[in-house]
Design a protein around this motif. Sequence first.
Motif, PDB file in Angstrom:
ATOM      1  N   GLN A  96     104.820  38.085  71.074  1.00  0.00           N
ATOM      2  CA  GLN A  96     104.992  37.743  72.499  1.00  0.00           C
ATOM      3  C   GLN A  96     104.311  38.766  73.387  1.00  0.00           C
ATOM      4  OE1 GLN A  96     106.864  34.777  73.517  1.00  0.00           O
ATOM      5  NE2 GLN A  96     105.473  35.253  75.205  1.00  0.00           N
ATOM      6  N   ALA A  97     104.368  40.026  73.006  1.00  0.00           N
ATOM      7  CA  ALA A  97     103.699  41.073  73.794  1.00  0.00           C
ATOM      8  C   ALA A  97     102.193  40.824  73.821  1.00  0.00           C
ATOM      9  CB  ALA A  97     104.004  42.448  73.204  1.00  0.00           C
TER      10      ALA A  97
ATOM     11  N   VAL B  71     104.248  48.299  73.616  1.00  0.00           N
ATOM     12  CA  VAL B  71     103.212  49.015  74.378  1.00  0.00           C
ATOM     13  C   VAL B  71     102.038  49.381  73.470  1.00  0.00           C
ATOM     14  CG1 VAL B  71     102.667  51.088  75.719  1.00  0.00           C
ATOM     15  CG2 VAL B  71     104.888  49.935  76.016  1.00  0.00           C
ATOM     16  N   ILE B  72     102.357  49.973  72.298  1.00  0.00           N
ATOM     17  CA  ILE B  72     101.246  50.536  71.518  1.00  0.00           C
ATOM     18  C   ILE B  72     100.502  49.496  70.680  1.00  0.00           C
ATOM     19  CG2 ILE B  72     102.308  52.819  71.471  1.00  0.00           C
ATOM     20  CD1 ILE B  72     102.840  52.415  68.481  1.00  0.00           C
ATOM     21  N   TYR B  73     101.188  48.400  70.277  1.00  0.00           N
ATOM     22  CA  TYR B  73     100.448  47.427  69.473  1.00  0.00           C
ATOM     23  C   TYR B  73      99.337  46.757  70.300  1.00  0.00           C
ATOM     24  CZ  TYR B  73     100.170  45.118  64.882  1.00  0.00           C
ATOM     25  OH  TYR B  73      99.785  44.693  63.621  1.00  0.00           O
ATOM     26  N   PRO B  74      99.647  46.270  71.514  1.00  0.00           N
ATOM     27  CA  PRO B  74      98.554  45.725  72.330  1.00  0.00           C
ATOM     28  C   PRO B  74      97.443  46.736  72.601  1.00  0.00           C
ATOM     29  CG  PRO B  74     100.663  45.015  73.201  1.00  0.00           C
ATOM     30  CD  PRO B  74     100.959  46.057  72.153  1.00  0.00           C
TER      31      PRO B  74
ATOM     32  N   GLN C 144     100.137  39.818  77.260  1.00  0.00           N
ATOM     33  CA  GLN C 144      99.042  40.656  77.765  1.00  0.00           C
ATOM     34  C   GLN C 144      97.728  39.875  77.773  1.00  0.00           C
ATOM     35  OE1 GLN C 144      98.557  44.675  77.181  1.00  0.00           O
ATOM     36  NE2 GLN C 144     100.727  45.168  77.035  1.00  0.00           N
ATOM     37  N   SER C 145      97.599  38.918  76.852  1.00  0.00           N
ATOM     38  CA  SER C 145      96.411  38.069  76.849  1.00  0.00           C
ATOM     39  C   SER C 145      96.425  37.153  78.074  1.00  0.00           C
ATOM     40  CB  SER C 145      96.392  37.234  75.558  1.00  0.00           C
ATOM     41  OG  SER C 145      95.297  36.355  75.542  1.00  0.00           O
ATOM     42  N   LEU C 146      97.592  36.563  78.352  1.00  0.00           N
ATOM     43  CA  LEU C 146      97.710  35.662  79.511  1.00  0.00           C
ATOM     44  C   LEU C 146      97.521  36.418  80.831  1.00  0.00           C
ATOM     45  CD1 LEU C 146     100.739  33.431  78.410  1.00  0.00           C
ATOM     46  CD2 LEU C 146      98.311  32.758  78.556  1.00  0.00           C
TER      47      LEU C 146
END
Length: 217
Positions: A17-18, A177-180, A22-24
């Motif tokens: 979902q993150a 935060v860190i994965y994106p 962040q893509s959207l």
Amino acid sequence: MSFPVIVLISGSGSNLQALIDQSLQGKLNIDIKAVISNKADAFGLERAKKAGIPTHALDHKAFASREAFDEALQQTIDQYQPKLVVLAGFMRILTETFTQHYEGRMLNIHPSLLPKFKGLDTHQRAIDAKEEEHGVSVHFVSSELDAGAVIIQASTNIEAGETASSLAGKVHALEHVIYPMAVKWFSESRLTLKQGKAYLDDVPLAETGILYHPGLA
Ligand SMILES: Nc1nc2c(c(=O)[nH]1)N[C@@H](CN(C=O)c1ccc(C(=O)N[C@@H](CCC(=O)O)C(=O)O)cc1)CN2
Ligand SMILES: NCC(=O)N[C@@H]1O[C@H](COP(=O)([O-])[O-])[C@@H](O)[C@H]1O
């Protein structure tokens, strides 16, 4: 130009979902082509459907062996020709054939400060070990479990009276935060794996190591 990504899940999908969010929001220039789960009841599949992303449920128990499952998984993935495979709470150990096929273009998020606490039940193990801090690591996936080159880590303190559940909540917030961030770096060709070592902008991360701080976002 689109950057095709496949996301593998087994559960809730909050990290998925993150990435979707962040893509959207235009913060992450990736195209999640499909979400694949080894559990048909994974809530992350609902998250994908809500976002209009194709889904596949590939029940590992329906296959005679780990190798057979991985072969079917690879065939499902490769029809989308992804530039990156993201493991986001994917709870199956992958075979060497599979990990080698995606070497250098498959990431995982692991809920510990690797190399501490590889494997499962990391939050409780950190508490039981009376660790003062705990956290999360994003790493390239290698055939050896949770031993791939670490890219970025984030840490939190283990407070008095901490439970696995409260600690998981703190770690999840850091993960989102860190994965994106790591996926963004890879999509921008800034993050690479060379001879088993992770590089950001051609600087070896093994030397610098990136421990996330709120100001890094
Ligand atoms: N070859 C690799 N496979 C996987 C890696 C990896 O680094 N190399 N990362 C894992 C993710 N992971 C921890 O981050 C992890 C996932 C699953 C397990 C595990 O013991 N799985 C059991 C089943 C457990 C269950 O169904 O609840 C199993 O596969 O038999 C350990 C660590 C993804 N794969
Ligand atoms: N060993 C792999 C592992 O334990 N991964 C962990 O599973 C959770 C998935 O949450 P999510 O489904 O809400 O993204 C995350 O905490 C991730 O670090």
